[in-house]
Each structure stands twice: as C-alpha cells, then as structure tokens.
Design an enzyme around this catalytic site. Structure first.
Site, short mmCIF file in Angstrom:
data_model
loop_
_atom_site.label_atom_id
_atom_site.label_comp_id
_atom_site.label_asym_id
_atom_site.label_seq_id
_atom_site.Cartn_x
_atom_site.Cartn_y
_atom_site.Cartn_z
N GLU A 234 0.76 -1.25 0.00
CA GLU A 234 0.00 0.00 0.00
C GLU A 234 0.79 1.31 0.00
OE1 GLU A 234 -3.13 -0.22 2.95
OE2 GLU A 234 -4.17 -1.75 1.77
N GLU A 346 -5.56 -7.86 -0.99
CA GLU A 346 -6.29 -7.52 0.24
C GLU A 346 -7.71 -7.16 -0.13
OE1 GLU A 346 -5.07 -4.73 3.28
OE2 GLU A 346 -3.00 -5.39 3.16
C1 LIG Z 1 -7.78 -2.74 6.62
C2 LIG Z 1 -6.91 -3.32 7.65
O1 LIG Z 1 -7.27 -4.26 8.32
N1 LIG Z 1 -5.72 -2.79 7.76
C3 LIG Z 1 -4.76 -3.28 8.70
C4 LIG Z 1 -3.47 -3.40 7.97
O2 LIG Z 1 -2.49 -3.88 8.82
C5 LIG Z 1 -2.25 -3.07 9.94
C6 LIG Z 1 -1.17 -3.72 10.71
O3 LIG Z 1 -0.05 -3.75 9.91
C7 LIG Z 1 -3.50 -2.90 10.76
O4 LIG Z 1 -3.24 -2.01 11.83
C8 LIG Z 1 -4.60 -2.37 9.88
O5 LIG Z 1 -5.79 -2.32 10.62
#
Ligand SMILES: CC(=O)N[C@H]1CO[C@H](CO)[C@@H](O)[C@@H]1O
Ligand SMILES: *[C@@H]1O[C@H](CO)[C@@H](O)[C@H](O)[C@H]1NC(C)=O
Ligand SMILES: *[C@@H]1O[C@H](CO)[C@@H](O)[C@H](O)[C@H]1NC(C)=O
Ligand SMILES: *[C@@H]1O[C@H](CO)[C@@H](O)[C@H](O)[C@H]1NC(C)=O
Length: 434
Positions: A234, A346
């Site tokens: 991301e 994702e």
């Molecule tokens: C959308 C989601 O669940 N994002 C998660 C991505 O990962 C981080 C940890 O690395 C989480 O804190 C986020 O909530």
C-alpha cells in the site's frame, strides 16, 4: 387521431431512449438487468458475460441494445480488442488469506515499532498461524497466504538490506509453515512505500537500499517457486508515481538478479494500491514500464487492494459495494487491453450479510475474468482477536478441529471452488444480481 398517437408514441420512445443512455463503464445489460441498455456517445454496450454487459469506450454504433450485441468481441473500432472475458474462465488461480502479526506495529508512515511485531506462531507466543494455514488448506482448499512483515523487523531497524538473522529466523518460521502446507506464500514488505516516515527513492531510503533489502530476501527464497514477492504494501501519497515505478523496478531487478528468476512479483501502485484508481491515478501506466532484466514482463503482476465498505478503508463491518462498476470492470478492461494481470491481495468485510452478498458478487466477477485476475487474499487471520471487525481468524475447537468465520466459510470459499455453482444453493441470489 391515429397519426397523432403514433407521433406521441415516437416522442415518448425517443425521450426514453435518450434518457436510457448509460455512462461509460456502467452496466448496460445482463441477466435481470432493467436499467439502460444503450451507452452514451463514445461508448458501446459490450457483453462481458451473460449476466453483465458494460459500456466500454469505443466509437462503434452507439445505442445497440445489449440483447443484440451478443457475446462476441466489441467491434474493431472500439479502443482495443479483445476485451471480453474467456467463455470458460474456469476458476481463479489463487484464493487465501493474510496471516497478520509480523506487521503489527507498522503504521502508515512506514514506522514499524520494534515492540509491535508479534509473530503469529505459538513458539513465539502468538496465535497458531501455522495451524490456521494448515486448516485453511486441508479443510477449505485455499492455496495462498500473504505474510506481512515490517522492513525494520527483517533488518532489526536498519534502513538497508542487512538482514538480522535472528529476526529473519522468526519470520522464516512462518514462511516455512506456509510452504509446508503446499500453498503459495506471498512475502509482503508492509511499509507503505516508506521507512520511518520517509518515502523510498523520494527523500527516504535510496532505491539501492530498497534493492538491497529485496536482494537479501529473494536470495533466501530463490529456489522456491511457491514464493511470491510482494514488493510493497500500500504505497500512498507518493508524490511522483514515475519515480516510484523506478523504485519498484529496482526491487524487481534485485529479486531476479538474486536468482529468483521465475517467481511471481507483485507491483504495487499509489493510493493504497486501490484497484479503483490504479488506472486513473497513473499507477497503471507507470508500472506498465517495469520489466525483468531481460526486458520481458513474465511473472510481473499488478498488486491491487479493494475493500467493500463505503470509504474503501476496510475498517467498517458493513459492505456497501461489490466494486464491479467502479473498480473491477474498468480494471479488467485495461488489463486485457494491455495484456497484463492483477492479483487482489487484500479485500474483506465484516462477518455480516451485506458483506456476504457483495463479496460474493465481487469474487464471482473476478472468477468470470480469471484471464486477468489471478485471485484474492482476504484480510485477515493470524494474530487478530475475535473482536476485530475484519477477523477471519478461525476458532479452534476442543477436539482440535477448526470453525471458520462466516464470511470466510461461505462467500470466499464457495466462490473459489471449481466452476460448480452448487455452493450458491447456500448463498442464493447473489450470482444473479449483477
Ligand atoms: C484494513 C486493515 O485491516 N488494515 C490493517 C493493515 O495492517 C495493519 C497492521 O499492519 C493494521 O493495523 C490495519 O488495521
Ligand atoms: C528483532 O527481533 C528481536 C527479537 O524478537 C526484537 O526484540 C526486535 O524488536 C526485533 N527488531 C525489530 C526492529 O522489530
Ligand atoms: C494519485 O493519488 C495520490 C494519493 O495517493 C495523489 O497524491 C495523486 O495526486 C494522484 N495522482 C493522480 C494522477 O490522480
Ligand atoms: C483513492 O482511491 C479511492 C477509492 O479506492 C478514491 O475514492 C479516492 O478518491 C482515491 N484518491 C486519490 C487521491 O486518487
């Protein structure tokens, strides 16, 4: 009187047909579709599959109802060809889940706090990520896991490629547990294109530092064809997408030159790898230039994410969209026109009815377009507690068996299973509704 009536009827028909011009990229036909069946000027209604026709940019005769357009490819005057999915798309190549834990403590500015990382492995006092993966493969038939980890964890805080062997041993234990299941395993560096607040190649670590990291990691797994290299989780708010593409190129070159010559590599765009804005945001064009050292693009797959909640954040239980019109259909078109493929690494939603419905539609669309979409990876299992809104962590029962979360058990699984629609007996209606 008669002629007046005919004229009136003609006027009404004309008014209706004018009103019925659907905008580009929107739906214009398909099973049960009652909306507009003609497209606005510059687009042509094209059947993607029997249940979904779409207005695709083109200069072919405007206003042909989808019913007469048939399943054939769009006319030669459309912007590219072919742009229809395969007649027999078969099943997606990959479906699975993220096994989260080594990425805990990583925030979106690329800071990964050392105390945050929490291996999802019982030997390191985490949850039983190894058991979860074994269950997902043996009981459910999933075949891919994405294993997020912070750059800082791998190097014990160094912004270069010097692997800390003790820390790497812990992460590798998760990778090996994944490989032991026979599944494919995505090594995902979960740093948002950054290291401690600064963007790679644009004020932060140099492309050489980033390449060194990937060189070290790829060397560890060069001989294993089940490893998939996820270059970066991301990227967002990256000011120069073309410079970012150079950073991605540096990683790809490093991975290949480390001996990992044949594995898949996932190339991430800007804006949180949003599938919706991958093309419009400029990521598609920039990353389309990334190549292997020999100039080919073999194994180079675009990495895209998409959640189904109203703000695409993946933080809300309820789902509000199947993402087809706004994201998957236009992306499929672009990928097909450019001879490329993407992997949705994702996606997710709460374990609620709205998500079962929309997720089912999303995944079914991906399956119908499996020539350009490799599959999907749900967010997330691993070290999450049951209260986590997107938890796909299965529960282990007293007898050692596992019980899946509802969304994972129904929607994800049934859609993944081979061509058979038997599963839709349990999740009715969704298939027909788009
Ligand atoms: C959308 C989601 O669940 N994002 C998660 C991505 O990962 C981080 C940890 O690395 C989480 O804190 C986020 O909530
Ligand atoms: C590396 O691993 C050690 C031991 O688990 C841990 O204490 C340390 O925080 C890790 N480094 C980072 C940057 O996460
Ligand atoms: C792409 O998205 C980023 C935000 O992630 C934004 O800063 C940038 O301006 C966008 N670029 C285009 C071409 O839309
Ligand atoms: C990022 O993507 C989301 C949808 O996924 C979109 O709503 C938003 O406008 C995009 N932002 C930019 C800057 O492109």
């Amino acid at each position: 009187m008669k002629s007046t009536f005919s004229a009136l009827l003609a006027a009404v028909t004309l008014a209706l047909s004018v009103r019925a011009q659907a905008p580009v990229w929107s739906q214009c036909g398909g099973t049960g579709w009652t909306g507009a069946t003609t497209c606005e000027s510059g687009a042509v209604c094209t059947e993607l599959n029997p249940s979904y026709s779409q207005c695709v940019p083109g200069t072919a005769t405007v206003g042909v109802p989808s019913a007469t357009t048939s399943a054939s490819a769009p006319t030669a005057s459309s912007t590219c060809a072919p742009n229809s999915p395969p007649a027999n798309p078969g099943k997606l190549r990959f479906a699975g889940v993220n096994i989260s834990g080594f990425d805990f403590g990583c925030s979106t500015d690329g800071t990964c706090s050392a105390s945050g990382a929490w291996p999802p492995l019982t030997q390191y006092y985490g949850m039983d990520g190894a058991g979860q993966m074994k269950h997902f493969v043996e009981d459910d038939g999933y075949n891919v896991f994405r294993l997020p980890v912070g750059w800082q964890f791998l190097t014990n805080g160094a912004a270069n490629g010097d692997i800390d062997e003790d820390n790497f041993t812990e992460y590798d234990a998760l990778v090996q547990a994944c490989l032991d299941t026979g599944a494919s395993c995505i090594v995902d560096i979960h740093n948002y294109a950054r290291f401690n607040g600064k963007i790679i190649g644009q004020g932060g670590p140099t492309n050489e530092d980033f390449a060194a990291l990937w060189s070290s990691v790829a060397a560890k797994y060069a001989d294993n064809d089940k490893i998939i290299f996820g270059v970066m989780n991301e990227p967002h708010d990256v000011p120069d997408i073309n410079l970012w593409a150079e950073s991605v190129q540096a990683a790809v070159t490093a991975i290949r030159n480390a001996g990992a010559t044949s594995q898949l590599i996932l190339l991430p765009g800007n804006n949180w790898t949003s599938a919706e804005t991958f093309v419009s945001n400029g990521s598609a064009d920039a990353l389309n230039k990334v190549t292997n050292p020999d100039g080919s693009i073999t194994g180079l797959i675009f990495d895209v994410h998409k959640y189904l909640d109203f703000d695409n954040s993946g933080t809300n239980a309820e789902c509000t969209t199947n993402n087809i019109d706004n994201a998957w259909a236009p992306l499929a078109q672009w990928l097909r026109c450019n001879g490329r493929q993407a992997f949705n690494t994702e996606t997710g939603g709460g374990n609620v009815a709205s998500c079962e419905e929309f997720m089912c539609q999303q995944v079914e669309f991906q399956k119908a377009n499996s020539d350009v979409f490799l599959g999907y990876v749900g967010w997330a299992a691993g070290n999450f507690y049951n209260g986590y809104v997107l938890s796909e962590v299965p529960t282990q029962n007293a007898d050692g068996t596992w019980t899946d979360q509802p969304l994972f058990k129904t929607t994800f699984l049934l859609v993944f299973e081979a061509g058979s629609f038997a599963g839709f007996v349990i999740v009715p209606m969704y298939y027909m509704s788009y």
